[in-house]
Design an enzyme around this catalytic site. Sequence first.
Site, mmCIF file in Angstrom:
data_model
loop_
_atom_site.group_PDB
_atom_site.id
_atom_site.type_symbol
_atom_site.label_atom_id
_atom_site.label_comp_id
_atom_site.label_asym_id
_atom_site.label_seq_id
_atom_site.Cartn_x
_atom_site.Cartn_y
_atom_site.Cartn_z
ATOM 1 C CB CYS A 293 54.569 -91.629 -12.477
ATOM 2 S SG CYS A 293 53.402 -92.324 -13.657
HETATM 3 N N1 LIG Z 1 53.012 -94.933 -17.816
HETATM 4 C C1 LIG Z 1 52.469 -95.034 -16.610
HETATM 5 O O1 LIG Z 1 52.848 -95.902 -15.816
HETATM 6 C C2 LIG Z 1 51.358 -94.107 -16.157
HETATM 7 C C3 LIG Z 1 50.625 -94.460 -15.020
HETATM 8 C C4 LIG Z 1 49.592 -93.634 -14.607
HETATM 9 C C5 LIG Z 1 49.337 -92.455 -15.299
HETATM 10 N N2 LIG Z 1 50.085 -92.114 -16.380
HETATM 11 C C6 LIG Z 1 49.745 -90.871 -17.076
HETATM 12 O O2 LIG Z 1 48.990 -91.191 -18.246
HETATM 13 C C7 LIG Z 1 49.302 -90.261 -19.298
HETATM 14 C C8 LIG Z 1 49.815 -91.017 -20.505
HETATM 15 O O3 LIG Z 1 51.008 -91.681 -20.151
HETATM 16 P P1 LIG Z 1 51.615 -92.870 -21.012
HETATM 17 O O4 LIG Z 1 52.696 -93.471 -20.178
HETATM 18 O O5 LIG Z 1 50.529 -93.744 -21.529
HETATM 19 O O6 LIG Z 1 52.252 -92.054 -22.218
HETATM 20 P P2 LIG Z 1 52.827 -92.668 -23.593
HETATM 21 O O7 LIG Z 1 53.850 -91.704 -24.079
HETATM 22 O O8 LIG Z 1 53.188 -94.093 -23.403
HETATM 23 O O9 LIG Z 1 51.587 -92.645 -24.566
HETATM 24 C C9 LIG Z 1 50.942 -91.472 -24.935
HETATM 25 C C10 LIG Z 1 50.602 -91.560 -26.403
HETATM 26 O O10 LIG Z 1 49.844 -90.387 -26.743
HETATM 27 C C11 LIG Z 1 50.176 -90.025 -28.079
HETATM 28 N N3 LIG Z 1 49.763 -88.635 -28.299
HETATM 29 C C12 LIG Z 1 50.360 -87.500 -27.891
HETATM 30 N N4 LIG Z 1 49.634 -86.432 -28.253
HETATM 31 C C13 LIG Z 1 48.545 -86.908 -28.923
HETATM 32 C C14 LIG Z 1 47.419 -86.294 -29.531
HETATM 33 N N5 LIG Z 1 47.249 -84.975 -29.513
HETATM 34 N N6 LIG Z 1 46.504 -87.103 -30.114
HETATM 35 C C15 LIG Z 1 46.667 -88.447 -30.134
HETATM 36 N N7 LIG Z 1 47.703 -89.082 -29.566
HETATM 37 C C16 LIG Z 1 48.627 -88.310 -28.960
HETATM 38 C C17 LIG Z 1 51.657 -90.293 -28.158
HETATM 39 O O11 LIG Z 1 52.072 -90.446 -29.497
HETATM 40 C C18 LIG Z 1 51.802 -91.580 -27.338
HETATM 41 O O12 LIG Z 1 51.740 -92.736 -28.148
HETATM 42 C C19 LIG Z 1 50.294 -89.285 -18.693
HETATM 43 O O13 LIG Z 1 49.595 -88.187 -18.160
HETATM 44 C C20 LIG Z 1 50.922 -90.076 -17.567
HETATM 45 O O14 LIG Z 1 51.420 -89.239 -16.546
HETATM 46 C C21 LIG Z 1 51.087 -92.922 -16.841
#
Ligand SMILES: NC(=O)c1ccc[n+]([C@@H]2O[C@H](COP(=O)([O-])OP(=O)(O)OC[C@H]3O[C@@H](n4cnc5c(N)ncnc54)[C@H](O)[C@@H]3O)[C@@H](O)[C@H]2O)c1
Length: 420
Positions: free
Chosen positions: A260
């Site tokens: 983030c």
């Molecule tokens: N991690 C955090 O603390 C957090 C907090 C708030 C918001 N976010 C936001 O949430 C979103 C996701 O973050 P995250 O930390 O969960 O990411 P992550 O990398 O942990 O998980 C995302 C998943 O999406 C999968 N993926 C990618 N492209 C894909 C597709 N086309 N179809 C299906 N699956 C697909 C990846 O393989 C991965 O497993 C981001 O925008 C991030 O900024 C994250």
Amino acid sequence: MGKVVIIGQGYVGLPLAIRAVEAGDDVVGLDTDTDRVKALGAGLSFVEDVSDERLMRALETGRYRTSDDYADAAGFDTCAITVPTPLTDGVPDISHIEQAALQIAVHLRRGCTVILESTTYPGTTEEVLRPLLENTSGLDAPADFFIGYSPERIDPGNPTWHLENTPKLVSGIDPGSLAATMAFYQRFVERLVPVSAPRTAELTKLFENTFRHINIALVNELAIVANKLGVDVREAIGAAATKPFGFMAFDPGPGVGGHCLPIDPSYLSWQVKREVGQRFRFIELANDVNEGMPRYVVQRIAAGLNTRYKPVNGSRILLLGLAYKSNVGDLRESPARAVAELLVDLGADVRAVEPHASPRDTGMLGGVTLVDLTVAEIRAADAVVLLTDHDDFDYPLIEAEARYIFDTRNRCHGGVVELL
Ligand SMILES: NC(=O)c1ccc[n+]([C@@H]2O[C@H](COP(=O)([O-])OP(=O)(O)OC[C@H]3O[C@@H](n4cnc5c(N)ncnc54)[C@H](O)[C@@H]3O)[C@@H](O)[C@H]2O)c1
């Protein structure tokens, strides 16, 4: 809610999927990462907020399954998109959202709802997601289906605030979309905060993280100048925090990391530049200060070794914690990794203790030997550097055995401790 599809089973998507199962939904957790799909299907969670036992219970209901095949999305009622939104070459990369939109669009039906949760710049939902869904499906929103945006605020590893009790922003491209989005979340989130449009929700999410990023940069810069002024910065911050209004305390550290803070503000500054033609100077400055922190930490370690007649080159340095924050195993964008790389480049013999990292993540650590926290490792180190203050480190042992501790988190005490 009928059939729910959560696209992306990562830090955001997995807790959401499990919560929806617990609320009674039939959930497909879609992810393009086949290994992750298999591991989750076997009951192995990699997310601190979802224990293996909780994942297993969800699987045993028969209402949660993982898949890497979008065909399994067929017939869905609600879909939430929780895919990554990284920076690629310094600019927002929303290709994962675009890919997910294209693939889910063929399964759109009248009356269904698609909600974007990924953090992204203002305009993404209405100007990127909506046309991709409409053009691919041949359906029109909101006449045929609904589109919402609800940013995730999850704080992995936080024992107090989680999905259920953290107020959740919700928005829709029209009142019907907002109502459908709220109907999905209100069964398992205590408080929903509706805002008037997706653009507002997108901006709000970026503002929240930019606020934190800028304040951390402020205390980091303060720590650097306070050290030169001979003032204990933590005492000053603690004293300022006694003011009951108009002040909020932030802690200095070795930089910012995770998915983030190093990324989201740049989504905002990029969009402001593109759409308004203006620089967002606060963000540029905060990036500059926070990105410089690992180098500053290394300079301080080098100075500490120097007073002990040691060059960095050839010194044995034990790093404690490589994750971007305490009690999680997420190494993404971690400033601790930057510190490790800089020390390796200077010729140090760098060892690191990171009990929370998964084996697949530790593959990213070139030149760093992962070790357990033992008396022998602590005693053999010319410098022990606390970078991430996990609760399960044995601090009394570290304090008793180390010759020199450089502590970036204000966790250690004693005569050999030097604070950031
Ligand atoms: N991690 C955090 O603390 C957090 C907090 C708030 C918001 N976010 C936001 O949430 C979103 C996701 O973050 P995250 O930390 O969960 O990411 P992550 O990398 O942990 O998980 C995302 C998943 O999406 C999968 N993926 C990618 N492209 C894909 C597709 N086309 N179809 C299906 N699956 C697909 C990846 O393989 C991965 O497993 C981001 O925008 C991030 O900024 C994250």
